[in-house]
Design a protein around this motif. Structure first.
Motif, PDB file in Angstrom:
ATOM      1  N   ARG A 311       0.826  -1.210   0.000  1.00  0.00           N
ATOM      2  CA  ARG A 311       0.000   0.000   0.000  1.00  0.00           C
ATOM      3  C   ARG A 311       0.863   1.264   0.000  1.00  0.00           C
ATOM      4  O   ARG A 311       0.630   2.197  -0.789  1.00  0.00           O
ATOM      5  CB  ARG A 311      -0.924   0.011   1.224  1.00  0.00           C
ATOM      6  CG  ARG A 311      -1.930   1.164   1.204  1.00  0.00           C
ATOM      7  CD  ARG A 311      -2.799   1.193   2.439  1.00  0.00           C
ATOM      8  NE  ARG A 311      -2.098   1.757   3.589  1.00  0.00           N
ATOM      9  CZ  ARG A 311      -1.796   1.091   4.696  1.00  0.00           C
ATOM     10  NH1 ARG A 311      -2.110  -0.201   4.810  1.00  0.00           N
ATOM     11  NH2 ARG A 311      -1.175   1.674   5.697  1.00  0.00           N
ATOM     12  N   LEU A 312       1.860   1.318   0.865  1.00  0.00           N
ATOM     13  CA  LEU A 312       2.726   2.492   0.946  1.00  0.00           C
ATOM     14  C   LEU A 312       3.547   2.663  -0.337  1.00  0.00           C
ATOM     15  O   LEU A 312       3.704   3.783  -0.833  1.00  0.00           O
ATOM     16  CB  LEU A 312       3.661   2.366   2.152  1.00  0.00           C
ATOM     17  CG  LEU A 312       2.999   2.405   3.533  1.00  0.00           C
ATOM     18  CD1 LEU A 312       4.028   2.167   4.627  1.00  0.00           C
ATOM     19  CD2 LEU A 312       2.299   3.740   3.756  1.00  0.00           C
ATOM     20  N   ALA A 313       4.046   1.546  -0.873  1.00  0.00           N
ATOM     21  CA  ALA A 313       4.849   1.607  -2.098  1.00  0.00           C
ATOM     22  C   ALA A 313       3.993   2.072  -3.275  1.00  0.00           C
ATOM     23  O   ALA A 313       4.404   2.956  -4.041  1.00  0.00           O
ATOM     24  CB  ALA A 313       5.461   0.240  -2.394  1.00  0.00           C
ATOM     25  N   PHE A 314       2.802   1.486  -3.425  1.00  0.00           N
ATOM     26  CA  PHE A 314       1.926   1.874  -4.539  1.00  0.00           C
ATOM     27  C   PHE A 314       1.520   3.338  -4.429  1.00  0.00           C
ATOM     28  O   PHE A 314       1.542   4.071  -5.429  1.00  0.00           O
ATOM     29  CB  PHE A 314       0.676   0.992  -4.567  1.00  0.00           C
ATOM     30  CG  PHE A 314      -0.392   1.508  -5.501  1.00  0.00           C
ATOM     31  CD1 PHE A 314      -0.232   1.419  -6.876  1.00  0.00           C
ATOM     32  CD2 PHE A 314      -1.544   2.122  -5.018  1.00  0.00           C
ATOM     33  CE1 PHE A 314      -1.186   1.915  -7.744  1.00  0.00           C
ATOM     34  CE2 PHE A 314      -2.509   2.612  -5.869  1.00  0.00           C
ATOM     35  CZ  PHE A 314      -2.326   2.513  -7.240  1.00  0.00           C
ATOM     36  N   PHE A 315       1.151   3.769  -3.228  1.00  0.00           N
ATOM     37  CA  PHE A 315       0.710   5.155  -3.056  1.00  0.00           C
ATOM     38  C   PHE A 315       1.825   6.119  -3.455  1.00  0.00           C
ATOM     39  O   PHE A 315       1.578   7.086  -4.196  1.00  0.00           O
ATOM     40  CB  PHE A 315       0.308   5.407  -1.603  1.00  0.00           C
ATOM     41  CG  PHE A 315      -0.259   6.789  -1.368  1.00  0.00           C
ATOM     42  CD1 PHE A 315      -1.633   7.007  -1.450  1.00  0.00           C
ATOM     43  CD2 PHE A 315       0.563   7.871  -1.088  1.00  0.00           C
ATOM     44  CE1 PHE A 315      -2.159   8.282  -1.247  1.00  0.00           C
ATOM     45  CE2 PHE A 315       0.045   9.141  -0.893  1.00  0.00           C
ATOM     46  CZ  PHE A 315      -1.324   9.344  -0.971  1.00  0.00           C
ATOM     47  N   GLN A 316       3.050   5.843  -3.009  1.00  0.00           N
ATOM     48  CA  GLN A 316       4.136   6.768  -3.301  1.00  0.00           C
ATOM     49  C   GLN A 316       4.560   6.702  -4.755  1.00  0.00           C
ATOM     50  O   GLN A 316       4.883   7.731  -5.357  1.00  0.00           O
ATOM     51  CB  GLN A 316       5.316   6.472  -2.393  1.00  0.00           C
ATOM     52  CG  GLN A 316       6.006   7.717  -1.889  1.00  0.00           C
ATOM     53  CD  GLN A 316       5.036   8.703  -1.248  1.00  0.00           C
ATOM     54  OE1 GLN A 316       4.461   8.437  -0.208  1.00  0.00           O
ATOM     55  NE2 GLN A 316       4.847   9.840  -1.887  1.00  0.00           N
TER      56      GLN A 316
END
Length: 509
Positions: A311-316
Motif C-alpha cells: 500500500r505504501l509503495a503503490f501510493f508513493q
C-alpha cells in the motif's frame, strides 16, 4: 539588435494575445467565486477575494473586447499567448494570499500560486493547518484549475473558438502529441473537461463515503485530480492513518496520469484503439514494476507486513510518477534504492494528454526507440529503420523535436542547479528541489522532503524555481518563446512559420 528585436515582437498578433488574456482574467474572476463562497460558509474574511475579482474584471473586460482578426493567427501567437496567460494568472492568483496577510511576503505568495497552478505542490508554508479554510480551498483549487489548463477551460466556454485556437490547446496541453477528439475544437475542450469533472466527482463521492469530511474530500481531490499535491495538513494523506483513503487517492492519482484520449475511446466504445495505446500500457507496467521493487526493498522496515508495504509503495509510486507529490509516510527515510526509483519516476512522469508532469512516458519511449535505431544503423548502415508509435510511423521531424526537448530540459536543469546552489544547501536538497520544480512534482529529499518545505530558500532561488515550474508545466517552449528573438538569426524577410515548433501531429488522436 534592438530594432530587429522590436521587429520580431511586432510580427506577433498582439490583439489576439491581449484578447486571450482578457478571457483568462474573466475566467479567473469567475473561478475565484468558489473560495469566496467557502469563506462565507466558514464566516471568514473574504475581502482579498473581492478585491482580486474586481481587479480581474477591470482588466479582463476591456482586454476581452479587443477586436481580433484570426486570419493571421499562427502557432507563435498561440505559444506567446499561453506563456503570458500563465504568467499573468500566477501574478494575479497570488494576490489573495498576499492581500489577506496569509503569506505576507509577495515572493512567497507568488511561489505558492505558481506551485498551485502548475500542479507542482511545492510549498513555502511551515504549517498549513493554521490557514483560513477559504485560503486552503483556493490553494488546492489552483491545482484543479491548472491540471487540465485554464485556457482549455476558456476554449470550452468560448463561443468564438475555431481551428486557429488549436495552437493554444497544443501549447498548453502536456505531452508531445495532441489532436482534436472531435472535429470541432470547442467540443474537444468540453469533452476533456467533462471527463475531468466526472473523475473528480467520483473521487469526492468515494472519499465522502469513507467518512472523510467534505471540505477535506474536495481539497484532496483537487490535489489528486490536478496531480498537484497540496494537502490541508502538514503530514499529507498520512495524517488520516486510513488505508481506504490511501487506496482511493492512490488509484485516482494513477487514473489522472493516464492519457485522456484513452477515456475518450472507452466512452465511445472504441475498445480496440483504447487498449492499443502503447503509452498507457507501458505507464501501467512501470507503476507495477516500481511498486514491486520498492515493496521488496522496504519490507523489513515495516516488520514484513506485505499488505502495508504494498500500500505504501503503490501510493508513493502513484504520487511520484504522476508528479502529484502526496505522501502517506516519510519516504525520505526509505533505503537509497527506493529513493532512486522514486527519483527516476520524478523525471519520467505520466502520460501525454494527462494532468501529470515530467518528461512523459511517450517521449521516453520514442527516445529509447531512436537510440535503438541509431545502434542498428551503426551496425547496418544501409538498413532503414522507421520509428513507430501506436502502430504509426513517427515523422523524423517529430523525433528530432523530441530530442531537442530533452536537450533543452537538461540545459535548463543545469542552469537551475547552478543558480539554486548559491544558497549553499546540500547537494541532495539542491538537486531534488530543481528536479521537483522542473518536473512539477512537489516534494524532494532532505530539506524539501515530504514533510519539509521551500521556506528557507532565498528570493532568487524561489524566483528561479517558480520559473522552472512554469517551464515544466508548459513544457519549455511557450516560456522560451520570450527569448526566441534573442537567439534567432534576425532575417527580417523570413516567412512566419505556420507550423508549431511544438511537438504535435493533428492526425494522431
Amino acid at each position: 539588435m534592438m530594432s530587429w528585436l522590436k521587429y520580431e515582437f511586432r510580427k506577433l498578433n498582439w490583439r489576439v494575445i491581449v484578447n486571450v488574456i482578457g478571457y483568462v482574467l474573466l475566467a479567473l474572476a469567475g473561478l475565484l467565486v468558489a473560495p469566496l463562497i467557502c469563506g462565507l460558509i466558514y464566516h471568514e474574511d473574504i475581502s482579498s477575494f473581492v478585491i482580486v475579482i474586481i481587479l480581474s474584471l477591470l482588466l479582463g473586460l476591456p482586454f476581452s473586447r479587443v477586436k481580433v482578426s484570426h486570419a493571421s493567427y499562427f502557432a507563435r501567437d498561440g505559444l506567446m499567448a499561453v506563456g503570458l496567460c500563465w504568467i499573468v494568472l500566477s501574478i494575479i492568483g497570488a494576490l489573495p494570499f498576499y492581500l489577506s496577510g496569509t503569506i505576507p511576503h509577495y515572493m512567497d505568495a507568488l511561489f505558492e500560486a505558481v506551485s498551485g497552478f502548475t500542479t507542482t505542490g511545492s510549498s513555502i508554508l511551515k504549517e498549513v493547518e493554521s490557514l483560513p479554510k477559504c485560503m486552503l480551498f483556493w490553494r488546492s483549487f489552483t491545482h484543479w484549475i491548472g491540471g487540465m489548463g485554464i485556457l482549455v477551460f476558456v476554449l470550452a466556454i468560448l463561443p468564438k473558438s475555431n481551428d486557429r485556437s488549436m495552437h493554444i490547446l497544443r501549447a498548453e496541453s502536456p505531452g508531445p502529441v495532441i489532436g482534436k477528439l472531435v472535429p470541432r475544437l470547442r467540443q474537444s475542450a468540453m469533452i476533456l473537461y467533462l471527463m475531468y469533472m466526472g473523475l473528480t466527482i467520483i473521487e469526492v463521492i468515494l472519499l465522502v463515503m469513507g467518512h472523510m469530511p467534505l471540505f477535506d474530500s474536495l481539497c484532496n481531490t483537487f490535489g489528486s485530480a490536478g496531480t498537484g499535491g497540496f494537502s490541508v495538513t502538514n503530514q499529507g494523506i498520512g495524517e488520516y492513518h486510513n488505508a481506504y483513503y490511501e487506496w482511493v487517492i492512490g488509484i485516482f492519482m494513477a487514473l489522472f496520469g493516464v492519457n485522456f484520449n484513452f477515456y475518450f475511446f472507452l466512452v465511445i466504445h472504441d475498445f480496440k484503439n483504447a487498449f492499443k495505446m502503447e503509452e498507457v500500457k507501458n505507464y501501467l507496467y512501470v507503476i507495477l514494476a516500481s511498486t514491486a521493487l520498492i515493496t521488496i526493498n522496504i519490507l523489513s522496515m515495516y516488520n514484513y507486513d506485505v499488505v502495508r508495504s504494498i500500500r505504501l509503495a503503490f501510493f508513493q509510486v502513484s504520487s511520484i510518477i504522476t508528479t502529484t507529490g502526496y505522501s502517506s509516510c516519510n519516504f525520505d527515510l526509505w533505503p537509497t534504492f527506493s529513493k532512486m526509483v522514486l527519483l527516476l519516476l520524478m523525471v519520467l512522469g505520466a502520460c501525454a494528454g494527462s494532468t501529470g508532469g515530467g518528461v512523459k512516458v511517450s517521449r521516453m519511449m520514442i527516445v529509447v526507440r531512436r537510440i535503438k535505431a541509431d545502434i542498428q544503423r551503426s551496425v547496418h548502415p544501409q538498413k532503414v529503420k522507421v520509428i513507430t508509435f501506436d502502430g504509426k510511423a513517427v515523422p523524423e521531424k517529430v523525433v528530432n523535436q523530441i530530442m531537442s526537448y530533452f536537450g533543452c530540459y537538461i540545459l535548463i536543469m543545469g542552469i537551475c542547479f547552478f543558480l539554486v546552489s548559491i544558497d549553499g544547501f546540500d547537494m541532495e536538497t539542491t538537486i531534488s528541489a530543481c528536479v521537483s520544480c522542473l518536473g512539477n512534482i512537489g516534494p524532494g529529499f532532505k530539506l524539501v522532503g515530504p514533510f519539509g518545505n521551500f521556506h528557507a530558500f532565498s528570493d532568487l532561488s524561489k524566483l528561479v524555481l517558480s520559473l522552472a515550474m512554469l517551464i515544466g508545466r508548459l513544457e519549455i517552449f511557450p516560456i522560451l518563446i520570450f527569448i526566441a528573438p534573442l537567439i534567432g538569426h534576425g532575417h527580417k524577410k523570413k516567412k512566419r512559420a505556420k507550423e508549431s515548433i511544438y511537438l504535435y501531429d493533428e492526425n494522431n488522436i
